[in-house]
Scaffold this motif. Structure first.
Motif, PDB file in Angstrom:
ATOM      1  N   PHE A   1       0.729  -1.226   0.290  1.00 59.15           N
ATOM      2  CA  PHE A   1      -0.264   0.354   0.179  1.00 59.15           C
ATOM      3  C   PHE A   1       0.710   1.460   0.138  1.00 59.15           C
ATOM      4  O   PHE A   1       0.524   2.570  -0.843  1.00 59.15           O
ATOM      5  CB  PHE A   1      -0.786  -0.268   1.529  1.00 59.15           C
ATOM      6  CG  PHE A   1      -1.451   1.436   1.397  1.00 59.15           C
ATOM      7  CD1 PHE A   1      -3.147   1.441   0.615  1.00 59.15           C
ATOM      8  CD2 PHE A   1      -1.628   2.114   2.305  1.00 59.15           C
ATOM      9  CE1 PHE A   1      -3.596   2.197   0.621  1.00 59.15           C
ATOM     10  CE2 PHE A   1      -2.349   3.031   2.658  1.00 59.15           C
ATOM     11  CZ  PHE A   1      -3.526   3.477   1.749  1.00 59.15           C
ATOM     12  N   ILE A   2       1.664   1.330   0.749  1.00 59.71           N
ATOM     13  CA  ILE A   2       3.053   3.038   1.055  1.00 59.71           C
ATOM     14  C   ILE A   2       3.409   3.090   0.065  1.00 59.71           C
ATOM     15  O   ILE A   2       3.542   3.951  -0.726  1.00 59.71           O
ATOM     16  CB  ILE A   2       3.802   2.511   2.012  1.00 59.71           C
ATOM     17  CG1 ILE A   2       2.834   2.372   3.590  1.00 59.71           C
ATOM     18  CG2 ILE A   2       4.985   3.567   2.210  1.00 59.71           C
ATOM     19  CD1 ILE A   2       4.238   2.190   4.538  1.00 59.71           C
ATOM     20  N   ALA A   3       4.069   1.296  -0.766  1.00 60.42           N
ATOM     21  CA  ALA A   3       4.644   0.650  -2.141  1.00 60.42           C
ATOM     22  C   ALA A   3       4.106   2.418  -3.477  1.00 60.42           C
ATOM     23  O   ALA A   3       4.299   2.891  -4.067  1.00 60.42           O
ATOM     24  CB  ALA A   3       4.908   0.248  -2.527  1.00 60.42           C
ATOM     25  N   GLY A   4       2.776   1.775  -3.403  1.00 61.70           N
ATOM     26  CA  GLY A   4       1.565   2.477  -4.018  1.00 61.70           C
ATOM     27  C   GLY A   4       1.362   3.916  -4.483  1.00 61.70           C
ATOM     28  O   GLY A   4       1.146   4.456  -5.294  1.00 61.70           O
ATOM     29  N   ILE A   5       1.811   4.176  -2.913  1.00 63.46           N
ATOM     30  CA  ILE A   5       1.387   5.209  -3.028  1.00 63.46           C
ATOM     31  C   ILE A   5       2.423   6.389  -3.224  1.00 63.46           C
ATOM     32  O   ILE A   5       2.185   7.323  -4.055  1.00 63.46           O
ATOM     33  CB  ILE A   5       1.146   5.974  -1.347  1.00 63.46           C
ATOM     34  CG1 ILE A   5      -0.655   5.665  -0.581  1.00 63.46           C
ATOM     35  CG2 ILE A   5       0.849   7.031  -1.239  1.00 63.46           C
ATOM     36  CD1 ILE A   5      -0.821   5.516   0.890  1.00 63.46           C
TER      37      ILE A   5
ATOM     38  N   LEU B   1       2.641  12.597   0.645  1.00 64.24           N
ATOM     39  CA  LEU B   1       3.850  12.411   1.100  1.00 64.24           C
ATOM     40  C   LEU B   1       3.394  12.689   2.808  1.00 64.24           C
ATOM     41  O   LEU B   1       4.165  12.159   3.660  1.00 64.24           O
ATOM     42  CB  LEU B   1       4.490  14.049   1.269  1.00 64.24           C
ATOM     43  CG  LEU B   1       5.396  14.498  -0.141  1.00 64.24           C
ATOM     44  CD1 LEU B   1       5.639  15.383  -0.467  1.00 64.24           C
ATOM     45  CD2 LEU B   1       6.291  12.715  -0.444  1.00 64.24           C
ATOM     46  N   ILE B   2       2.058  12.730   2.909  1.00 66.02           N
ATOM     47  CA  ILE B   2       1.320  12.823   4.132  1.00 66.02           C
ATOM     48  C   ILE B   2       0.594  11.447   4.671  1.00 66.02           C
ATOM     49  O   ILE B   2       1.279  10.401   5.033  1.00 66.02           O
ATOM     50  CB  ILE B   2       0.302  13.935   4.584  1.00 66.02           C
ATOM     51  CG1 ILE B   2       0.609  15.434   4.404  1.00 66.02           C
ATOM     52  CG2 ILE B   2      -0.432  13.794   5.387  1.00 66.02           C
ATOM     53  CD1 ILE B   2      -0.246  16.198   4.327  1.00 66.02           C
ATOM     54  N   LEU B   3       0.209  11.129   3.287  1.00 67.51           N
ATOM     55  CA  LEU B   3      -0.663   9.320   3.904  1.00 67.51           C
ATOM     56  C   LEU B   3       0.996   8.383   3.952  1.00 67.51           C
ATOM     57  O   LEU B   3       1.104   7.671   4.885  1.00 67.51           O
ATOM     58  CB  LEU B   3      -1.080   9.546   2.332  1.00 67.51           C
ATOM     59  CG  LEU B   3      -2.129   9.461   2.279  1.00 67.51           C
ATOM     60  CD1 LEU B   3      -3.178   8.738   1.073  1.00 67.51           C
ATOM     61  CD2 LEU B   3      -3.046   9.505   3.254  1.00 67.51           C
ATOM     62  N   ILE B   4       2.323   8.786   3.231  1.00 68.39           N
ATOM     63  CA  ILE B   4       2.969   7.311   3.562  1.00 68.39           C
ATOM     64  C   ILE B   4       3.337   7.508   4.786  1.00 68.39           C
ATOM     65  O   ILE B   4       3.325   5.873   5.187  1.00 68.39           O
ATOM     66  CB  ILE B   4       4.264   8.021   2.421  1.00 68.39           C
ATOM     67  CG1 ILE B   4       3.602   7.357   1.428  1.00 68.39           C
ATOM     68  CG2 ILE B   4       5.890   6.644   2.927  1.00 68.39           C
ATOM     69  CD1 ILE B   4       5.244   8.276   0.285  1.00 68.39           C
ATOM     70  N   PRO B   5       4.103   8.106   5.981  1.00 70.28           N
ATOM     71  CA  PRO B   5       4.198   7.818   7.191  1.00 70.28           C
ATOM     72  C   PRO B   5       3.085   7.979   8.201  1.00 70.28           C
ATOM     73  O   PRO B   5       3.216   6.959   9.031  1.00 70.28           O
ATOM     74  CB  PRO B   5       5.087   9.697   7.593  1.00 70.28           C
ATOM     75  CG  PRO B   5       4.101  10.224   6.598  1.00 70.28           C
ATOM     76  CD  PRO B   5       4.191   9.785   5.350  1.00 70.28           C
ATOM     77  N   LEU B   6       1.889   8.184   7.699  1.00 72.56           N
ATOM     78  CA  LEU B   6       0.241   7.950   8.334  1.00 72.56           C
ATOM     79  C   LEU B   6       0.303   6.498   7.926  1.00 72.56           C
ATOM     80  O   LEU B   6      -0.149   5.642   9.309  1.00 72.56           O
ATOM     81  CB  LEU B   6       0.084   8.497   8.012  1.00 72.56           C
ATOM     82  CG  LEU B   6      -1.224   9.797   8.460  1.00 72.56           C
ATOM     83  CD1 LEU B   6      -1.974  10.668   8.388  1.00 72.56           C
ATOM     84  CD2 LEU B   6      -0.391   9.962  10.250  1.00 72.56           C
TER      85      LEU B   6
END
Length: 480
Positions: A81-85, A178-183
């Protein structure tokens, strides 16, 4: 067995993160539509080039969705999921900086690949985090946020294009990503699927088949339907898809188990999803251009005037999710699809080169309510039609068929438009758009019919009434 890792993942955080990610992916399906005239003016390109700025995204999205879901099941849903973002965010920046129409189309294709990994995992991660009794409401909120993306796509695209530049429809994704990845890294729990090996032959067959068919449909109006490239794409694509089905029936660990389609619920909702998106996306593709090129609205005005249709999911989708919990998803989805078909048919009737907005408004409202009734209950029907272990691939398959429907809708309805009309005058545009809208309405009506084949939800048995007369004294048994 699915494995969960406790990392502070909560239902609330999962709902927020997956909804925003779904918003990004859904927004980019339609954000380009009201910007198409400006992109055409700035970068050049013919009708088929404009189609590819939309279809390149939806095609790679559709082709890779099931593979993206399988990657998540195999290597970790949160990780993929993070890789896709990350891929989606980087390619959005590349689209914003594209110097020509070809590089824009290429960036859009990469965007679709990132979204294909990200999008199916939103529902899987959400399903894992939310208790079963509350999933209908959670899907309703998720559907409302996706509806917000559909609603704001034409409006955001139009407003940014008119007041800043069309490039900002892509820059918008960068801060969100950029906000979603660390969240996602901190707040979502990791999970895995069955651990089955990846199905590379199935992926290649499905990807090649879908690409061949959509490519043939897009090139048909340009090269002629008897052209070598067009016929090769259509026949080769069809043969590869038939091969995919035959292979999946016999394969030990297929990407999409064909046995899932033995379920009337799974088959019905997936057929309905494909046909619904075929009619809806093709219609929005033409209506956004009609409002600007024929009726003379600015991009912002066109986006605002489409809000009664595209914005209705924001208001109605949560209610539709609650209704599906209470009465089942089938009647809600069927009602929504028939309303959507009625609205598109009405738009085809009232469309003229000088149609007033008042004449179009009832059809836009009816279509909007119909679309809103479809979104959340459809997701619930998909996820409840399979076992928990198979929810990842079920989500991927349903999203893939939706995107295939969108790509086919744009290709088919643009082909009908090109064969009956064109951009030469307002009347020529209307002459081409009307039969295309009728086709879209027919596709959505067929989607409603497909929904009726889904089994009705079984009602819980009523409690047995106690016999009349005095209540007998309880008999106490003692161990001998």
């Amino acid at each position: 067995m699915s494995q969960q890792t406790a990392r502070g993942g909560s239902a609330a955080w999962a709902l927020v993160i997956t909804s925003v990610a779904g918003f990004m992916a859904a927004l980019d399906n339609l954000v380009v539509t009201t910007a198409l005239p400006s992109i055409r003016k700035d970068l050049g390109g013919a009708l088929h080039d404009l189609e590819w700025t939309v279809s390149a995204y939806t095609l790679t999205f559709a082709v890779l969705l099931m593979f993206g879901a399988a990657l998540g099941d195999r290597f970790g849903r949160r990780r993929l999921f993070i890789a896709g973002i990350a891929v989606f965010t980087a390619s959005s920046a590349a689209a914003a900086m594209a110097p020509g129409i070809d590089s824009l189309i290429a960036a859009r294709a990469v965007q679709g690949a990132g979204a294909a990994v990200m999008m199916p995992l939103t529902l899987t991660l959400l399903t894992a985090a939310v208790p079963e009794a509350r999933r209908g409401m959670a899907y309703g909120i998720w559907g409302a946020v996706n509806g917000l993306a559909v609603a704001s796509g034409p409006l955001v695209g139009g407003s940014l294009t008119e007041h800043i530049s069309w490039q900002w429809i892509f820059w918008l994704n960068v801060p969100l990503g950029l906000i979603l990845i660390p969240l996602a890294r901190l707040r979502l729990a990791e999970s895995h699927g069955t651990g089955a090996p990846l199905d590379l032959p199935g992926t290649l067959l499905a990807s090649g088949g879908l690409f061949g068919i959509v490519y043939g449909l897009v090139r048909g109006p340009v090269d002629g339907w008897t052209g070598t490239v067009v016929l090769t794409g259509l026949f080769t694509g069809t043969a590869l898809l038939v091969g995919f089905v035959l292979y999946s029936i016999r394969a030990k660990n297929p990407m999409l188990p064909m046995r899932l389609f033995r379920s009337r619920a799974f088959s019905g909702i997936n057929a309905a999803s494909l046909l619904m998106f075929l009619g809806m996306f093709g219609s929005i593709f033409l209506l956004a251009q009609y409002m600007q090129g024929v009726l003379g609205y600015t991009p912002t005005e066109a986006g605002l005037r489409m809000l009664p249709w595209t914005g209705m999911p924001m208001l109605v989708a949560p209610i539709a999710g609650i209704l599906s919990d209470r009465i089942g998803g089938r009647p809600v989805v069927a009602t929504g699809l028939f309303l959507q078909a009625l609205g598109l048919g009405h738009l085809a009737v009232v469309a003229t080169a000088d149609a007033s907005y008042a004449a179009q408004l009832p059809a836009l409202v009816i279509s909007g309510i119909g679309m809103a009734l479809y979104f959340a209950p459809a997701s619930n029907l998909v996820m409840s039609s399979v076992r928990p272990k198979e929810q990842g691939i079920a989500s991927g398959a349903n999203n893939a068929l939706r995107e295939v429907g969108g790509a086919l809708g744009i290709a088919i309805m643009a082909s009908i438009f090109a064969s009956r009309g064109g951009y030469e005058s307002g009347q020529a545009f209307v002459d081409g758009m009307r039969p295309a809208l009728v086709t879209g309405a027919a596709a959505v009506a067929l989607a409603g019919v497909a929904t009726l084949f889904i089994p009705a939800r079984k009602r819980p048995a009523a409690p047995t009434s106690p016999p009349a007369g005095p209540t007998p004294e309880p008999v106490l048994e003692t161990a001998s």
